[in-house]
Design an enzyme around this catalytic site. Structure first.
Site, PDB file in Angstrom:
ATOM      1  N   ASP A 106      -6.055   1.576   4.941  1.00  0.00           N
ATOM      2  CA  ASP A 106      -6.376   0.188   4.396  1.00  0.00           C
ATOM      3  C   ASP A 106      -5.507  -1.100   4.885  1.00  0.00           C
ATOM      4  O   ASP A 106      -4.241  -0.351   5.201  1.00  0.00           O
ATOM      5  CB  ASP A 106      -6.725   0.298   2.867  1.00  0.00           C
ATOM      6  CG  ASP A 106      -5.273   0.579   2.256  1.00  0.00           C
ATOM      7  OD1 ASP A 106      -4.751   1.478   2.602  1.00  0.00           O
ATOM      8  OD2 ASP A 106      -5.022  -0.630   1.471  1.00  0.00           O
ATOM      9  N   GLU A 172      -3.643   1.615  -0.512  1.00  0.00           N
ATOM     10  CA  GLU A 172      -2.082   1.405  -0.614  1.00  0.00           C
ATOM     11  C   GLU A 172      -1.626  -0.134  -0.801  1.00  0.00           C
ATOM     12  O   GLU A 172      -0.718  -0.402  -1.582  1.00  0.00           O
ATOM     13  CB  GLU A 172      -1.182   2.161   0.627  1.00  0.00           C
ATOM     14  CG  GLU A 172       0.197   2.159   0.490  1.00  0.00           C
ATOM     15  CD  GLU A 172       1.083   0.855   0.792  1.00  0.00           C
ATOM     16  OE1 GLU A 172       2.088   0.867   0.245  1.00  0.00           O
ATOM     17  OE2 GLU A 172       0.354   0.155   1.407  1.00  0.00           O
ATOM     18  N   HIS A 437       2.110  -7.418   7.124  1.00  0.00           N
ATOM     19  CA  HIS A 437       1.621  -8.301   6.132  1.00  0.00           C
ATOM     20  C   HIS A 437       1.405  -9.835   6.451  1.00  0.00           C
ATOM     21  O   HIS A 437       1.174 -10.759   5.617  1.00  0.00           O
ATOM     22  CB  HIS A 437       2.432  -8.314   4.723  1.00  0.00           C
ATOM     23  CG  HIS A 437       2.146  -7.021   3.893  1.00  0.00           C
ATOM     24  ND1 HIS A 437       2.438  -6.916   2.697  1.00  0.00           N
ATOM     25  CD2 HIS A 437       2.104  -5.863   4.475  1.00  0.00           C
ATOM     26  CE1 HIS A 437       2.060  -5.458   2.286  1.00  0.00           C
ATOM     27  NE2 HIS A 437       2.124  -4.920   3.569  1.00  0.00           N
TER      28      HIS A 437
END
Length: 467
Positions: A106, A172, A437
């Site tokens: 993910d 996660e 991110h």
């Protein structure tokens, strides 16, 4: 467990097979990046299922595993199940050890598409890097496992007696809500002598890092209320404390003037750190020229061994909707990183106690959505750590650096609890410019090649171990 000499008779052939297989591995990585598998319920969950199925097919195609399944575990305390994970296993033969390989399929939401130079789910190569959401975190970790297994199977063939379990998680980035239950449900299938968690980083793009410490985390939501309802700022301003004023005053007590944490009860770990300059920090973090670093002590001690507190979200009146009104309440999300060695529960207790003690004007505080994860310190004395360092040295051509990491991998505590005898090895494919991110996340291609070579050497050399 004892080993032969660190090098193996298969080393040269394994490295040659790795080099030959890199183009296919990158092609497969690109295909994974194209699948926007995000575990947040607000996103299309069929994409996460596609992602799990694609990983399972890659595992089957290695020809190594006896069993490959896509599984979901229950989320404790609810009637829900977690997102799909892939479990692939092969049993050890002839007394050989077993290694567990972890990564996650993910990814983080892409955020604002306008901030990406190229589409987030369209893998793009430029300047020696592969760009795309998940290209580094952590689909490259998956492909490092797959590519290293392919290389070892190609060279060793029927003489591969090493037991291998591969666990590719599907949530996660969404808090690993069913992780502990997944371990409990599949404990025997996952039991291993060594566990590789491929979800960390390296010292730089040419120097490998073995992560030996991780900070914990304590995240929570704080609501601050001062009024029963909104009031006109012209009629009552100056006599009535609005929630924003109280919130700003309250939050400012969390830090000293130099930006270091000012919360009694949050501890720091005393440990040496390698040299690291402010210029490197500015380059890797994107610090603006006129902005100074915060904290005290060596830069890496601030990131690896000391607590930090960050306000990562706030709910208040938007700029567009602003009016001359005293706000009755605000809500913030606070994320604290906890020094290795301190329990996250104790850190949260210190934060809550501090905030309640410093609430200005008697403001009403409500705490909710508390999420805690303990830090981790690796026992570096074991045979698996030694073997991994040697593999890194030979896979990268550069001696590895023992790293601390300012981020957290809370589920490692679950691994330690379920498999206390296993040696845990935290590795990764990221370099300091990967921007995990963030918009324009990328993978340094040479780092990926070296990471695959390292893991292939590790698997090959573990196959030579005797009990």
């Amino acid at each position: 467990m004892t080993s032969s000499a660190p090098a193996s008779a298969h080393d040269s052939a394994v490295l040659e097979s790795v080099a030959t297989g890199i183009p296919a591995a990158l092609n497969d990585l690109g295909a994974l990046v194209r699948i926007p598998g995000i575990a947040w319920p607000a996103f299309d969950q069929t994409q996460l299922e596609r992602s799990a199925d694609a990983v399972a097919e890659l595992a089957r195609d290695t020809g190594v595993f006896d069993d490959v399944r896509v599984l979901r575990a229950a989320i404790p305390g609810t009637e829900e199940h977690g997102q799909p994970a892939v479990l692939a296993t092969r049993a050890a033969r002839n007394g050989k050890p077993t290694i567990l390989l972890y990564a996650h399929h993910d990814v983080q939401p892409q955020g604002d598409d306008a901030l990406w130079e190229t589409p987030p789910f369209e893998p793009t190569v430029r300047d020696g890097r592969l760009y795309g959401r998940g290209a580094a975190d952590d689909k490259a970790g998956i492909m490092a496992h797959i590519a290293s297994i392919r290389a070892v199977a190609d060279v060793i063939g029927d003489d591969l007696d090493l037991g291998i379990a591969m666990f590719i998680e599907g949530e996660e980035e969404y808090g690993s809500r069913s992780f502990a239950q997944f371990l409990a449900d599949n404990k025997e299938a996952l039991r291993a002598d060594a566990i590789v968690v491929a979800d960390s980083g390296n010292w730089d793009s040419v120097t490998p890092g073995l992560t030996v410490s991780l900070r914990g985390n304590a995240r929570f939501t704080l609501r601050v209320r001062t009024l029963e309802h909104a009031s006109h700022s012209g009629m009552f301003g100056g006599a009535v404390p609005d929630a924003m004023m109280a919130t700003v005053r309250l939050l400012s007590t969390l830090w000293n003037d130099d930006g270091s944490v000012a919360v009694e009860g949050l501890i720091a770990r005393d440990a040496e750190t390698p040299g690291y300059t402010e210029a490197t920090l500015r380059d890797e973090a994107g610090l603006l020229p006129g902005t100074s670093p915060i904290g005290d002590g060596s830069i890496l001690s601030r990131i690896w061994n000391k607590p930090s507190v960050t306000v990562i979200g706030i709910d208040a009146t938007s700029v567009e909707a602003a009016s001359n009104t005293l706000l009755p309440e605000t809500t913030v999300v606070i994320s604290a990183r906890v020094a290795p060695g301190q329990r996250a529960e104790d850190a949260y207790a210190a934060l809550e106690s501090h905030l309640r003690a410093h609430a200005p004007f008697g403001a009403d505080l409500t705490f909710s959505d508390v999420d805690l994860g303990n830090g981790f310190l690796v026992d570096t004395s074991g045979w698996a750590v030694s073997l991994t360092r040697d593999a890194m040295r030979d896979g990268y051509g550069v001696a590895p650096v023992d790293l601390g990491v300012g981020g957290s991998i809370p589920f490692i505590a679950d691994l330690v609890r379920e498999f206390p005898e296993a040696q845990i090895l935290v590795t990764g494919v990221e370099d300091p410019h990967s921007r995990a991110h963030s918009p324009n996340e990328s993978l340094h291609l040479d780092t990926f090649r070296h990471a695959v070579a390292t893991e292939a050497l590790l698997l090959s050399r573990m196959n030579d171990l005797t009990a």
